[in-house]
Design a protein around this motif. Structure first.
Motif, mmCIF file in Angstrom:
data_model
loop_
_atom_site.group_PDB
_atom_site.id
_atom_site.type_symbol
_atom_site.label_atom_id
_atom_site.label_comp_id
_atom_site.label_asym_id
_atom_site.label_seq_id
_atom_site.Cartn_x
_atom_site.Cartn_y
_atom_site.Cartn_z
ATOM 1 N N GLN A 1 -6.631 -2.326 3.219
ATOM 2 C CA GLN A 1 -5.635 -3.406 3.323
ATOM 3 C C GLN A 1 -6.152 -4.554 4.191
ATOM 4 N N SER B 1 -3.775 6.498 -4.823
ATOM 5 C CA SER B 1 -4.113 7.743 -4.110
ATOM 6 C C SER B 1 -5.168 8.570 -4.853
ATOM 7 N N GLY C 1 0.829 -1.207 0.000
ATOM 8 C CA GLY C 1 0.000 0.000 0.000
ATOM 9 C C GLY C 1 0.860 1.252 0.000
ATOM 10 N N ASP D 1 -6.334 3.631 4.289
ATOM 11 C CA ASP D 1 -5.365 2.592 3.912
ATOM 12 C C ASP D 1 -5.587 1.321 4.730
#
Lengths: 114, 428
Positions: B351, B182, B175, B347
């Motif tokens: 993830q 992004s 990531g 994030d």
């Protein structure tokens, strides 16, 4: 044999071995799995030696594997299925050979699909 | 795409596993100094690389990192007393110093001479750069500390946060170096839809990233192998004959830096395996030239960017899997892509949604994943070379970490590593 499941040209490729010098430091733009695209990747495989080159080749083969996988998932009735299935497996084999730092052998695998 | 064997080779970090041996060749951040703030303070549990350890600061201020379980009957030393330069097990009174030596064994007759001959697992530690680091590998291969720029700035120029993430370390690194996410995961709806208001805002700002991401949404990737790991160049078309480049470093074994724009703070991460299913995320913001500004502190406090608030005892983020990261569907409809507040939580949510160890045999990668491919290949190469008896060069050369990320405009015929050579030098 020309495999192009999306009937698109490779017009946005950064490098075309027929018209420009092959630069293994550039990533081939993979928008389809046509013979032109395969030739371009093969030419780059044959010119590749460094860590960076092999990373780019692996990315291109990943892309071929991905879009042939999309084709197989989305075109169940296509007459090209068997050919594309073989190319899908061939792209994986070539990918694994690049991972073993054998780009020449990977090129040979792809040449069977031209 | 990776084979199952490659995926396991990369993601399994217990001491017997090849990647575990590799990580154990480097100094790794394991604690904030504030977790063991004063001599003889309470010990704290530390899980890292699949090992359950206990940290304590002894009477002389030294930090010990030892096996959590007493060498006698395997009772947890967490319940122990931190007293007079050692940690004493409250079960039978055995006491261990920071080096792991058993310095007192009061329930055994002294003539047996067990004392001072028995040792428990203990790892050397260093306080450096606002963190406590540990080396968990063979003593004969103890490396240099990495001379990272953020570790050398004054405390006032730096902020470090720690959080617990429920994924393998590799997913988190991927990531960190995958800059193509992004424009989507972290985008406002205005940016994603390219509204007139957004275009106007970007046109009037000094934010080069926003401006050139708007002009070119299909960046080209370049990677270069370096002494410290990789520099990843992401190129977008800019005006006239120039490219806008964003340069990210991946520094072995698991540090990354976010592209830096001169005059602003720099941000980076270190991702440390806690075990194969979880990791510690260390996030660092630093300004090499000045103390962090009030605006930078506000960004930290408001959790809008790379830092997220955590439970002070467990370091689990306040926004976490159990509460769906405080997802706000109305915000998702009207304000941003995810409806989750802050880049760090966005994030972490995405993830963790992939499962603790993603099955990389089932991926569909493309050429925009070049940085991820390069990082995996480099780590695989390093891990295999160590298995063949070649020690990692990077671990033994702390000076190679003396770099910084960059973002800049360059003429199209200039190689990015040439054009950015001066910018990528750390200065502190």
């Amino acid at each position: 044999m020309a495999l192009n499941g999306h009937n698109r040209t490779t017009g946005r490729q950064e490098v075309n071995p027929g018209r420009q010098e092959v630069n293994p430091g550039h990533i081939v733009s993979v928008q389809d799995f046509s013979a032109d695209t395969l030739r371009n990747i093969i030419a780059h495989l044959k010119a590749s030696s460094s860590f960076e080159h092999l990373v780019y080749r692996e990315a291109e083969l990943d892309a071929i594997w991905t879009i042939t996988g999309f084709f197989l998932a989305n075109e169940p009735a296509s007459s090209m299925r068997d050919e594309v299935n073989r190319l899908h497996a061939g792209a994986q084999k070539a990918h694994d050979l690049v991972a073993e730092r054998l780009p020449g052998a990977a090129a040979t695998v792809l040449e069977a699909f031209l | 795409m990776l084979s199952r064997d490659e995926n396991e080779l990369l993601t399994q970090t217990d001491s017997a596993m090849p990647a575990g041996k590799y990580f154990r060749r480097f100094w790794l951040p394991v604690l904030l100094p504030s977790e063991v703030p004063t001599p003889d303070c309470s010990p704290v549990r530390v899980r890292v690389l699949g090992e359950d350890l206990l940290a304590f600061r002894d009477t002389n201020g030294r930090v010990g990192l030892i096996d959590e379980f007493c060498a006698h009957r395997r009772a947890s030393l967490f319940w122990g007393r931190n007293e007079e330069c050692g940690l004493r097990c409250v079960y039978h009174g055995w006491k261990f110093d920071v080096n792991g030596t058993c310095v007192d064994m009061p329930n055994e007759p002294s003539e047996y001479g067990f004392g001072n001959k028995l040792r428990t697992t203990a790892y050397p530690t260093r306080e450096y750069g606002g963190l406590i680091w540990a080396y968990m590998g063979p003593a004969e291969h103890q490396p240099e500390l990495p001379k990272l720029e953020w570790a050398r700035v004054p405390d006032s120029h730096r902020y470090i946060s720690k959080r617990f993430q429920e994924t393998n370390y590799l997913q988190a690194i991927e990531g960190g170096i995958d800059s193509s996410h992004s424009n989507f995961l972290h985008a406002s709806l205005d940016a994603f839809r390219v509204t007139d208001a957004y275009v106007e805002k970007v046109r009037n700002s000094n934010n080069l990233r926003a401006k050139y991401h708007l002009l070119d949404k299909a960046p080209r990737f370049t990677v270069k192998k370096t002494d410290y790991g990789l520099v990843i160049g992401v190129r977008r078309n800019a005006e006239d004959d120039r490219y806008y480049w964003r340069l990210t470093q991946f520094l072995l074994p698991s540090h990354t830096m976010i592209p830096y724009q001169k005059g602003l703070a720099i941000h980076g991460h270190c991702w440390v395996p806690r075990d194969d299913q979880t990791c510690w995320v260390w996030t660092i913001s630093w300004n090499p030239e000045a103390p962090l500004s009030e605006e930078e502190w506000k960004t930290i406090r408001d959790e809008t960017f790379v830092h997220a608030k955590v439970d002070p005892a467990t370091f689990r983020p306040v926004r976490n899997k159990a509460n769906q990261y405080l997802l706000d569907r109305e915000k998702q409809r009207t304000a941003n892509m995810t409806g989750i507040h802050g880049f760090a939580s966005q994030d972490q949510a995405i993830q963790e949604s992939m499962g603790p160890v993603v099955d990389r045999t089932r991926e569909r990668l493309g050429t925009s994943d070049t940085a991820i491919i390069a990082t995996r290949r480099l780590l695989l190469q390093e891990i295999r070379e160590l298995g063949e008896g070649r020690e990692p060069f990077t671990a033994g050369h702390g000076d190679v970490y003396w770099v910084r990320s960059a973002s800049l405009l360059l003429k199209r015929d200039v190689e990015f590593d040439e054009g950015a050579r001066e910018l990528m030098k750390a200065e502190v």
